[in-house]
Motif scaffolding. Structure first.
Motif, short mmCIF file in Angstrom:
data_model
loop_
_atom_site.label_atom_id
_atom_site.label_comp_id
_atom_site.label_asym_id
_atom_site.label_seq_id
_atom_site.Cartn_x
_atom_site.Cartn_y
_atom_site.Cartn_z
N GLY B 10 3.05 -16.73 -7.96
CA GLY B 10 1.61 -16.94 -7.76
C GLY B 10 0.83 -15.64 -7.94
N ASP B 11 1.35 -14.60 -7.33
CA ASP B 11 0.70 -13.29 -7.41
C ASP B 11 0.71 -12.77 -8.85
OD1 ASP B 11 -0.58 -11.55 -5.61
OD2 ASP B 11 1.03 -10.10 -5.84
N LEU B 13 0.95 -14.56 -11.68
CA LEU B 13 0.06 -15.33 -12.55
C LEU B 13 -1.40 -14.93 -12.33
CD1 LEU B 13 1.64 -18.91 -12.34
CD2 LEU B 13 1.72 -17.31 -14.27
N GLN B 14 -1.76 -14.75 -11.05
CA GLN B 14 -3.13 -14.37 -10.75
C GLN B 14 -3.50 -13.07 -11.47
OE1 GLN B 14 -5.92 -15.16 -9.43
NE2 GLN B 14 -6.82 -13.15 -9.18
N ARG B 17 -3.42 -12.98 -15.57
CA ARG B 17 -4.50 -13.72 -16.23
C ARG B 17 -5.85 -13.01 -16.08
NH1 ARG B 17 -2.75 -19.57 -13.77
NH2 ARG B 17 -0.95 -19.92 -15.10
N SER B 18 -5.80 -11.74 -15.67
CA SER B 18 -7.06 -11.02 -15.46
C SER B 18 -7.42 -10.20 -16.69
CB SER B 18 -6.93 -10.10 -14.24
OG SER B 18 -6.01 -9.06 -14.53
#
Lengths: 288, 262
Positions: B10-11, B13-14, B17-18
């Motif tokens: 989760g971390d 992917l977050q 994607r920035s």
């Protein structure tokens, strides 16, 4: 299940208190916390959620000291903070999976539970979009869903209806009502109507103090027979406000319809059925 | 363990994607392209005394791995040094604080997701370095192990090092980002100064978190042994010069083995 708080205080500085000698027992059902900004609602919720520690006093859930054993409540806790933020680049599934992992929730049933919750908060159709593209109300609904991930027995919602439109508010209230049968739900708001429609009990706070707690009927009883309405000239309104507990005003041409609380009504006043809002405004103003 | 993997995912992917990740990736890729200059270029990136290697797999693999280690350590820190701060700012941290995840597991997940973010960039740079080999090298065979080995032994440990430093800095200095950047920049310069000092004059011989000193020392030994020189200093970085006195030497194999990791 019983959450017992005794003489709880939270001191920020020598003279600034978040809570002062706060005592309350919370049983299964929905407790609505009402109070103006700065009343200490969020402070109390953070302490119950074990994010913040009290300066003094005790806090127990079924006899377990939550200051010493925070994990006792954490495994059954769902919490929605006031200013809930998200990971904007994740979609709803990914974000809920992430929070579920943090909560230690997993297994084959997780996907089904996430879908059920997304259905419940009406986000299933946009669940694959990045959360960063959601409106404020949609983000709030993701916050509600994450709080329910671990099938909690203690639910804490700090201002949960902020940003929700009327339809979403109703949906939220129905969701909460369904959950209230076998868990403790603590709900804070300064919007009385949100509390009025679903709370079994109401606690009114101000300045870190508990002013009153009881069923809505008990709280309303404190102003029963004291709520009146009258029409007065606009020129006399300021003077009237100075001498009476005015809870509402409606302008009508040259006159103003005034709703007020008093033991001795002025002439030509009509008695009205008291509401929770009347009681809340009276009690928070009376302790000013 | 499964929960930890989900948390890291989760971390990761977050953050990948920035825009910050994409910008860092683009800059690193451009830099990686320049790590192996054309033969007639007026600059060098890794030089052993007056020698640079022939553009075979061993040389290009080592040079790009070392330069990536140094360069990505510096800019990577700025990319990853906000993982805890972001949780505080977004109040996602407030929710995490009400869960049973331990501080150790939470911080470990941050270190590992930092590492995987940087690892993604390293992977793409490795691919880029292979492309550069085919672009620049004409007379030497392609040997994949000569690329992979230096990346595994030099670059990955330094990426793990910076991943840990970023989290430690956030834990001890909280939201004071400027102080963290200044301290890290100072640390980076001390390490680089130590790496580039002459053999025997280093402040701390084993203070080499980027893993490049060990390689340059072995390169110096190789040059001294094979070309009867007394080279005792290697330069790293973009060194511009018009002089055409640079000699070419042939490095045939990896200087380092997996045993170096131990």
């Amino acid at each position: 299940m019983s959450l017992v708080i005794e003489n709880l205080s939270k001191k920020y500085t020598k003279e600034k208190f978040g809570l002062q000698n706060y005592s309350i027992t919370i049983e299964k059902g929905i407790l609505g916390l009402l109070g103006p900004n700065g009343a200490g609602k969020s402070t109390l919720m953070k302490i119950i959620a074990t994010i913040s520690q009290p300066t003094s006093g005790s806090l127990t859930l079924d006899g377990h000291d939550l200051v010493k054993e925070p994990n006792y409540i954490r495994k059954v806790l769902g919490y929605l903070p006031q200013d809930f933020g998200v990971y904007p680049n994740l979609n709803a599934y990914e974000f809920l999976e992430y929070i579920a992992a943090m909560k230690g929730v997993g297994g084959p049933s997780l996907k089904a539970r996430i879908e059920m919750l997304l259905e419940g908060v009406n986000l299933i159709e946009v669940a694959k979009r990045p959360i960063g593209t959601y409106s404020g109300g949609m983000k709030q609904r993701i916050g509600i869903a994450q709080a329910l991930l671990n099938d909690p027995k203690v639910l804490i919602f700090d201002e949960p209806t902020v940003g929700l439109d009327p339809e979403e508010r109703v949906r939220f209230r129905n969701l909460i009502s369904d959950l209230a049968h076998d868990c403790i739900i603590i709900l804070s708001s300064h919007i009385v109507s949100d509390i009025e429609t679903i709370a079994d009990e109401v606690a009114i706070m101000k300045g870190g103090l508990l002013i009153t707690k009881g069923s809505q009927h008990d709280v309303i009883k404190k102003v029963e027979g004291k709520v009146f309405e009258t029409l007065i000239d606009n020129s006399l309104l300021d003077e009237f406000k100075r001498t009476n507990h005015v809870v509402n005003t409606i302008r009508q041409k040259d006159k103003t319809r005034v709703r007020y609380i008093s033991d001795q009504p002025v002439a030509e006043s009509t008695s009205y059925q008291a509401s929770l809002e009347d009681a809340y405004l009276f009690l928070t103003k009376a302790t000013a | 363990m499964k929960h930890l993997i989900t948390i890291i995912k989760g971390d990761y992917l977050q953050r990948t994607r920035s825009y910050a990740f994409l910008v860092t990736l683009a800059i690193t890729l451009y830099m990686a392209y320049t790590f192996v200059p054309p033969v007639d270029a007026n600059y060098t990136t890794v030089r052993i005394g007056n020698y640079v290697g022939d553009y075979n797999s061993a040389w290009i693999g080592h040079v790009t791995a070392m330069m990536t280690s140094v360069f990505l350590t510096l800019i990577g820190f700025f990319l990853i040094n906000n993982s805890v701060k972001k949780d505080v700012e977004t109040e996602v941290g407030m929710i995490i604080a009400t869960t049973r995840v331990s501080n150790f597991n939470y911080l470990m997940s941050k270190v590992l997701s930092n590492f995987f973010v940087l690892l993604s960039i390293v992977g793409i740079v490795l691919f880029m370095s292979i492309l550069v080999f085919f672009l620049r090298s004409k007379d030497f065979p392609f040997e994949i192990t000569q690329f992979i080995l230096p990346y595994v032994v030099v670059t990955l440990p330094s990426m793990f090092f910076v991943s840990c430093v970023a989290v430690v800095a956030e834990v001890f200095l909280g939201r004071r980002s400027v102080i963290q950047y200044i301290l890290f920049f100072a640390l980076f310069n001390i390490v680089m100064a130590n790496v580039q000092m002459k053999q025997g004059t280093e402040m701390l011989t084993y203070f080499d978190p980027f893993g490049v000193k060990v390689v340059t020392l072995q390169m110096e030994d190789f040059v001294n042994a094979h070309y009867r020189e007394e080279v005792s200093v290697a330069s790293m970085g973009f060194v511009f010069s018009d002089e055409k006195m640079i000699s070419r030497c042939l490095f045939l194999k990896a200087f380092i083995g997996l045993s170096f990791l131990l």
